[in-house]
Design a protein around this motif. Structure first.
Motif, short mmCIF file in Angstrom:
data_model
loop_
_atom_site.label_atom_id
_atom_site.label_comp_id
_atom_site.label_asym_id
_atom_site.label_seq_id
_atom_site.Cartn_x
_atom_site.Cartn_y
_atom_site.Cartn_z
N ILE B 51 62.83 -16.54 -100.24
CA ILE B 51 63.00 -17.65 -101.18
C ILE B 51 64.11 -17.31 -102.18
CG2 ILE B 51 61.87 -18.90 -103.06
CD1 ILE B 51 59.33 -18.79 -101.22
N SER B 71 64.10 -18.18 -94.95
CA SER B 71 62.66 -17.97 -94.81
C SER B 71 62.14 -18.40 -93.45
CB SER B 71 61.91 -18.80 -95.86
OG SER B 71 62.11 -18.28 -97.12
N GLN B 72 62.64 -19.54 -92.99
CA GLN B 72 62.10 -20.11 -91.76
C GLN B 72 62.27 -19.17 -90.57
OE1 GLN B 72 64.09 -21.74 -93.89
NE2 GLN B 72 63.56 -23.89 -94.07
N ILE B 76 57.07 -14.76 -91.53
CA ILE B 76 56.24 -14.12 -92.55
C ILE B 76 55.11 -15.06 -92.90
CG2 ILE B 76 57.73 -12.53 -93.79
CD1 ILE B 76 58.77 -14.95 -95.28
N VAL B 78 52.69 -16.05 -96.23
CA VAL B 78 52.59 -15.83 -97.66
C VAL B 78 51.34 -16.53 -98.20
CG1 VAL B 78 53.74 -16.04 -99.89
CG2 VAL B 78 55.11 -15.81 -97.82
N PHE B 97 49.65 -26.32 -89.56
CA PHE B 97 51.01 -26.78 -89.88
C PHE B 97 52.12 -25.84 -89.39
CE2 PHE B 97 54.65 -27.31 -92.78
CZ PHE B 97 54.95 -28.62 -92.50
N PRO B 98 52.00 -24.52 -89.61
CA PRO B 98 53.07 -23.63 -89.13
C PRO B 98 53.28 -23.72 -87.62
CG PRO B 98 51.63 -22.45 -90.62
CD PRO B 98 50.97 -23.77 -90.35
N VAL B 101 55.00 -27.08 -86.76
CA VAL B 101 56.44 -26.99 -87.02
C VAL B 101 57.15 -26.31 -85.86
CG1 VAL B 101 58.12 -25.84 -88.49
CG2 VAL B 101 56.21 -27.04 -89.51
N ARG B 149 50.28 -17.93 -87.43
CA ARG B 149 51.36 -17.79 -86.44
C ARG B 149 51.72 -16.34 -86.18
NH1 ARG B 149 57.10 -19.32 -88.92
NH2 ARG B 149 56.93 -18.22 -90.88
#
Lengths: 280, 351
Positions: B51, B71-72, B76, B78, B97-98, B101, B149
């Motif tokens: 970030i 970041s994408q 990682i 968080v 959600f991850p 995506v 993930r």
């Protein structure tokens, strides 16, 4: 949702209600007569209606000579108001996000500029806009007046949306980014749902102001094919040859019905502040 | 996966937050970044998750240089202090959600969400929204979303700060259990020394943008490198006596207290010193008596905590098994355990 209000123990409420009733009585009476006069006939000088009639509502099924069809006018108004709303919601939901979150060059300048534009009375621009529209061939067209109305109302929408975006916690965006979502995806599926009350509010305001807009359509799109209800209404009262107060009132009632419907359907969205999930 | 920060620096405008920091977290290790607020620990964490862009140095995951990756692209997980759950999604949607995506098929997402929610014990909450969860449950959801993930690295930013005391204890061991079971490399940012000591394999203690010491909790407690470290670790905290070096001993002027120092401590005669005495090393059984008056007494149930003002004005703290014969104002003669006292020079460096 609606809690029953308890009478307060501290003071009695009836004097307050009485005072408010007296003050608002003229307004209530006027609205009542606005409606009563459209379906009755009253002898001159009398306040009590003496017969029921639907002739003031004739405009709904017959088109008087020299006037546009009411349904065409209504359709125009609907197109005008929804298009303006769509443009404002689309642009301000994106522009508000950019001004709230992204580190774009000239951000401060844009913020100040938007503020100045909002403070600018639109009437002072009307001659310039008229000339511009005529030059680019959009004079007397719905598209032209839609663009102008949307442009004039956008600063308020952008500011409102920026305010709503400012309240969305940064962590939600950070979480989205580390979850692998692109910045656009984060905006679209994580941030936008948080500002739904804002979008509802901006949309509602835009629709209502566009619906009641008079001066811009009157000057920029007066032609009978593109007339909107406010212009139609004013033409009615300006017509000295066929003066008909009952019809004027009936059109007025017809004109405000959609506003009442929209308000009845959407006002709860204004009250309903979306419940946030994160504590602290 | 190992994490290496190599000469990492970060400044915001002209404000230098971190300069040339280097440390490594081993594969499967859990490291605490411990320090007072404003010491740069969260900045470090945000740089690791991408970030914040570092202004200098490199960040490596395994052998992969991720310094310039967004970041994408870092893979990682968080957990934020506020959990940052998505309020408009159900628990299952939050956790999934991850994966969504990533473009994973819905059926596979469902399977993964079930697996991970079983691991963090929230299988029965999947249909709820975050607003309908307690703090501890939100914390578990955040953890599940971070882990779903299979990230290379798990980063925890003060994850327990918003929980009440009992939940904090529970989640402390839960997070550690999950970290062990998944074998993931983790970094925990916290200002709470108890969290750091109880949850992590090693602690990196930070002050003003620098790492003062990296060690295991036990090493750091018994062998702190500076007075700052000694003061930060331990609850109730250590107390310091101020004195000077005289004839191979620590002496407080105008007082009979004289603590002989081991030969390994070398300081010039008359140099100002600080003697750190932990509360458990100032008891009736020590070897250097230090008489004084009890100025504060507090019972913690199993133990009592006393503050003793020594003759001469210095303050020592003592923790002892519960006893009822000592009250505020009483004169006591307890003693310092000189073998376990820590000696620092005037700048706080351990001698």
């Amino acid at each position: 949702m609606a809690e029953k209000s308890q009478p307060s123990a501290n003071y009695s409420t009836w004097p307050v209600i009485l005072a408010l009733s007296i003050v608002s009585a003229p307004l209530v009476l006027m609205y009542a007569y606005l409606f009563i006069d459209t379906i009755t006939d009253t002898a001159a000088g009398s306040l009590i209606p003496d017969s029921f009639t639907l002739r003031h509502w004739r405009f709904l099924w017959e088109t008087p000579a020299g006037k546009p069809n009411i349904w065409l006018v209504t359709l125009n108004t609907l197109i005008f108001a929804t298009s303006v709303t769509t443009v404002i919601v689309l642009v301000s939901s994106m522009a508000g996000y950019v001004l709230s979150r992204l580190n774009v060059p000239g951000r401060g300048f844009f913020l100040a500029g938007v503020m100045v534009l909002h403070a600018f009375p639109s009437v002072t621009l009307i001659i310039a806009i008229f000339i511009v529209l005529q030059m680019i061939g959009l004079y007397n067209s719905l598209i032209g007046v839609i663009l102008v109305k949307a442009a004039i109302d956008l600063p308020l929408g952008i500011w409102l949306m920026k305010g709503f975006y400012d309240t969305v916690p940064w962590e939600i965006e950070m979480a989205g980014v580390v979850d692998g979502a692109s910045r656009f995806r984060v905006w679209r599926s994580l941030v936008l749902p948080q500002v739904r009350p804002g979008i509802m509010a901006v949309g509602l305001f835009s629709f209502l102001t566009a619906w009641s807009e008079f001066i811009l359509p009157q000057v920029l799109a007066p032609g009978s094919k593109v007339q909107v209800l406010s212009v139609y209404l004013s033409a009615l009262i300006a017509d000295d040859n066929n003066f008909d107060f009952g019809t004027f009132k009936a059109v007025g009632v017809f004109y405000i019905i959609p506003v009442l419907i929209v308000y009845a359907l959407f006002h709860k969205y204004l009250m309903n502040i979306y419940g946030g999930g994160s504590k602290g | 996966m190992r994490i290496l920060l190599d000469n990492f620096s970060k400044s915001f405008g002209a404000t230098k937050v971190i300069e040339n920091m280097t440390f490594e977290v081993g594969h499967g290790e859990m490291l605490a970044l411990l320090g007072p607020s404003g010491c740069g620990k969260s900045t470090t964490l945000f740089a690791i998750c991408g970030i914040h862009r570092p202004t200098g140095g490199r960040i490596l995951f395994g052998d992969r240089d991720v310094t310039d990756l967004p970041s994408q692209a870092r893979n990682i997980g968080v957990v934020f202090q506020s959990y940052a759950l998505y309020p408009h999604m159900t628990v299952a949607e939050n956790i999934g959600f991850p994966l969504k995506v990533k473009g994973m098929a819905t059926a596979d997402i469902g399977k993964e969400v079930d697996r991970i929610s079983g691991l963090v014990h929230i299988g029965n909450l999947l249909g709820r929204r975050p607003a309908e969860l307690s703090g501890g449950q939100q914390q578990r959801v955040a953890l599940a979303r971070a882990l779903v993930r299979k990230p290379d690295v798990l980063l925890l930013d003060e994850p327990l700060a918003n929980l009440d005391a009992k939940l904090r204890l529970e989640m402390r061991s839960e997070i550690r259990r999950i970290q062990r079971e998944t074998g993931i490399t983790a970094i925990l940012v916290t200002h709470d020394q108890v969290e750091a000591m109880s949850m992590c394999d090693r602690i990196a203690i930070m002050k003003e943008g620098e790492i003062v010491q990296i060690a295991t909790p036990a090493e750091m407690y018994s062998d702190p490198r500076t007075a700052f470290v000694a003061g930060f670790l331990g609850n109730p905290p250590i107390t310091f006596l101020r004195g000077v070096m005289a004839n191979g001993a620590f002496v407080i002027p105008d007082s009979e207290i004289r603590v002989p120092l081991p030969a390994s401590v070398s300081a010039p005669e008359g140099a100002k010193l600080m003697l750190g005495v932990r509360p458990e090393h100032f008891t009736p059984t020590g070897d250097i008596s230090a008489p004084g008056n009890v100025t504060f007494a507090e019972t913690q149930g199993r133990e009592n905590l006393y503050d003793v003002q020594l003759n001469g004005g210095s303050l020592l703290r003592s923790i002892q098994p519960v006893r009822h014969d000592v009250n505020i104002g009483d004169a006591v003669t307890w003693a310092i355990d000189s073998k376990n006292a820590l000696v620092f020079d005037d700048d706080g460096r351990r001698l």
